[in-house]
Scaffold this motif. Structure first.
Motif, short mmCIF file in Angstrom:
data_model
loop_
_atom_site.label_atom_id
_atom_site.label_comp_id
_atom_site.label_asym_id
_atom_site.label_seq_id
_atom_site.Cartn_x
_atom_site.Cartn_y
_atom_site.Cartn_z
N LEU A 189 9.08 6.38 -1.91
CA LEU A 189 8.68 5.09 -2.46
C LEU A 189 7.96 5.21 -3.79
CD1 LEU A 189 7.40 3.14 0.69
CD2 LEU A 189 9.67 3.06 -0.37
N GLU A 190 7.43 6.40 -4.06
CA GLU A 190 6.74 6.67 -5.33
C GLU A 190 5.66 5.61 -5.58
OE1 GLU A 190 10.08 7.02 -7.99
OE2 GLU A 190 10.47 9.08 -7.34
N ASP A 191 5.70 4.93 -6.73
CA ASP A 191 4.60 4.02 -7.05
C ASP A 191 4.88 2.57 -6.67
OD1 ASP A 191 6.52 3.41 -8.97
OD2 ASP A 191 5.04 3.09 -10.57
N ARG A 192 5.92 2.32 -5.91
CA ARG A 192 6.25 0.93 -5.56
C ARG A 192 5.07 0.22 -4.86
NH1 ARG A 192 10.84 3.95 -5.10
NH2 ARG A 192 12.82 3.10 -5.88
N PRO A 193 4.48 0.81 -3.83
CA PRO A 193 3.34 0.13 -3.20
C PRO A 193 2.18 -0.08 -4.16
CG PRO A 193 4.21 1.86 -1.76
CD PRO A 193 4.86 2.04 -3.11
N LEU A 194 1.93 0.88 -5.03
CA LEU A 194 0.83 0.75 -5.97
C LEU A 194 1.10 -0.33 -7.01
CD1 LEU A 194 -0.04 4.51 -6.50
CD2 LEU A 194 -1.41 2.80 -5.30
N ARG A 195 2.35 -0.48 -7.41
CA ARG A 195 2.68 -1.56 -8.35
C ARG A 195 2.37 -2.92 -7.74
NH1 ARG A 195 8.62 -1.14 -9.85
NH2 ARG A 195 8.81 0.80 -8.66
N LEU A 196 2.69 -3.06 -6.47
CA LEU A 196 2.41 -4.32 -5.78
C LEU A 196 0.91 -4.55 -5.64
CD1 LEU A 196 5.18 -3.88 -3.10
CD2 LEU A 196 5.07 -5.82 -4.67
N LEU A 197 0.18 -3.49 -5.31
CA LEU A 197 -1.27 -3.62 -5.17
C LEU A 197 -1.94 -3.94 -6.50
CD1 LEU A 197 -1.96 -0.68 -2.69
CD2 LEU A 197 -2.29 -3.12 -2.23
N ARG A 198 -1.49 -3.31 -7.57
CA ARG A 198 -2.10 -3.57 -8.88
C ARG A 198 -1.93 -5.01 -9.33
NH1 ARG A 198 0.76 1.61 -10.52
NH2 ARG A 198 -0.76 3.27 -10.13
N VAL A 245 3.11 -11.11 -5.91
CA VAL A 245 3.55 -11.99 -4.83
C VAL A 245 2.55 -13.13 -4.58
CG1 VAL A 245 4.83 -10.14 -3.72
CG2 VAL A 245 2.46 -10.56 -3.03
N GLY A 246 1.62 -13.31 -5.52
CA GLY A 246 0.66 -14.41 -5.40
C GLY A 246 -0.52 -14.12 -4.51
N ALA A 247 -0.83 -12.84 -4.29
CA ALA A 247 -1.94 -12.47 -3.42
C ALA A 247 -3.26 -12.42 -4.19
CB ALA A 247 -1.67 -11.12 -2.77
N ARG A 248 -4.34 -12.64 -3.44
CA ARG A 248 -5.69 -12.45 -3.98
C ARG A 248 -6.53 -11.78 -2.92
NH1 ARG A 248 -10.84 -14.83 -4.20
NH2 ARG A 248 -11.91 -14.46 -6.19
N PHE A 249 -7.13 -10.63 -3.28
CA PHE A 249 -7.86 -9.83 -2.29
C PHE A 249 -9.03 -9.15 -3.00
CE2 PHE A 249 -8.41 -6.18 0.65
CZ PHE A 249 -8.48 -6.87 1.86
N PRO A 250 -10.18 -9.80 -3.08
CA PRO A 250 -11.31 -9.28 -3.86
C PRO A 250 -12.11 -8.21 -3.13
CG PRO A 250 -11.88 -11.41 -2.92
CD PRO A 250 -10.45 -11.15 -2.55
N HIS A 251 -11.49 -7.07 -2.95
CA HIS A 251 -12.13 -5.96 -2.23
C HIS A 251 -11.73 -4.64 -2.87
CE1 HIS A 251 -13.46 -8.63 1.02
NE2 HIS A 251 -12.25 -9.19 0.94
N ARG A 252 -12.52 -3.60 -2.58
CA ARG A 252 -12.21 -2.26 -3.06
C ARG A 252 -11.26 -1.60 -2.06
NH1 ARG A 252 -16.82 1.92 -4.95
NH2 ARG A 252 -16.89 0.40 -6.64
N VAL A 253 -10.09 -1.23 -2.55
CA VAL A 253 -9.00 -0.77 -1.68
C VAL A 253 -8.49 0.59 -2.14
CG1 VAL A 253 -6.65 -1.27 -0.85
CG2 VAL A 253 -8.28 -3.15 -1.20
N THR A 254 -8.14 1.45 -1.19
CA THR A 254 -7.44 2.68 -1.51
C THR A 254 -6.16 2.75 -0.69
OG1 THR A 254 -7.75 5.06 -1.92
CG2 THR A 254 -8.53 4.20 0.21
#
Length: 246
Positions: free
Chosen positions: A148-157, A126-135
């Motif tokens: 939702l399974e891996d949908r949120p993780l796909r977006l985060l990756r 989605v054009g995001a940039r977030f240079p941090h360590r995230v869980t």
């Protein structure tokens, strides 16, 4: 496509920035978003505590408010689950054929934010940039309710420069559960202690999830431990373009 934002009463009252983040992301992707002023609570609190008749007017109002939209998007897996799973039950038990028809027609158009992006818009970057360590914490409603399974993780990756780290025992409940945290405070507190320990063990700077209710609970536990770990709704990370060229 005519899109409506269902912000939820919890977000509207305590985390309005999450709703703004949803709009930011969708507008960046070229979509207009409307905010129906007549929206209120989905009735989850009433339903979960046994006040089912009192929840029916809220179901009726929800069906009327969002009837004209092609898609209703909400940054809450919890409230999306309430609408999709429990509104049909309440409409049926109420015995109103028109309400049952309205709810049946509307429910397939109600989407949690991450599934709307991945399943309806077919987007992960989605054009995001977030240079941090995230869980990422998969809340119970997102994991077990909406699946939702891996949908949120796909977006985060797909977020540029993010360092995504695993959360130990990620599928364990944080102990919030709405009024559960009040009625069963000791049990809730023990579950929260396990979850905050896992967050700290992950080494993350930021904990994100698809429900601000759980993030509030975990964030409170982290704050009481004087932790520097921040909590952010996933939509807020997706809306961020930190460090991008002006």
């Amino acid at each position: 496509m005519r899109i409506a934002l269902f912000i939820t009463c919890f977000n509207d009252t305590m985390f309005p920035g999450t709703g703004r983040a949803v709009v930011t992301v969708l507008e960046r992707l070229g979509h207009s978003v409307e905010f129906p002023q007549d929206q209120t609570c989905c009735g989850q609190m009433h339903f979960n505590t046994g006040y089912r008749p009192e929840a029916v007017p809220l179901v009726t109002r929800f069906a009327r408010t969002f009837a004209e939209y092609d898609a209703v998007v909400t940054p809450s897996a919890s409230c999306a689950g309430m609408v999709r799973d429990s509104h049909p039950v309440l409409a049926r038990d109420h015995g109103s054929a028109p309400l049952q028809r309205q709810v049946t027609e509307l429910v397939p158009r109600v989407h949690e934010f991450t599934e709307f992006l991945t399943d309806i818009l077919d987007v992960t970057d989605v054009g995001a940039r977030f240079p941090h360590r995230v869980t990422y914490h998969p809340t119970c409603h997102s994991l077990r309710g909406l699946r939702l399974e891996d949908r949120p993780l796909r977006l985060l990756r797909a977020v540029k420069d993010i360092e995504l780290v695993d959360l130990p025992a990620a599928d364990s409940c944080c102990g919030f559960g709405g009024t559960f945290a009040l009625k069963n405070a000791e049990t809730s507190g023990a579950m929260l202690a396990d979850k905050t320990r896992a967050v700290l063990d992950s080494g993350a700077e930021v904990l994100c999830a698809a429900d601000n209710s759980c993030l509030m609970h975990i964030g409170g536990g982290l704050s009481r431990q004087c932790s520097t770990v921040r909590t952010m709704h996933l939509a807020e990370i997706l809306a961020t373009v930190e460090g991008a060229a002006p």
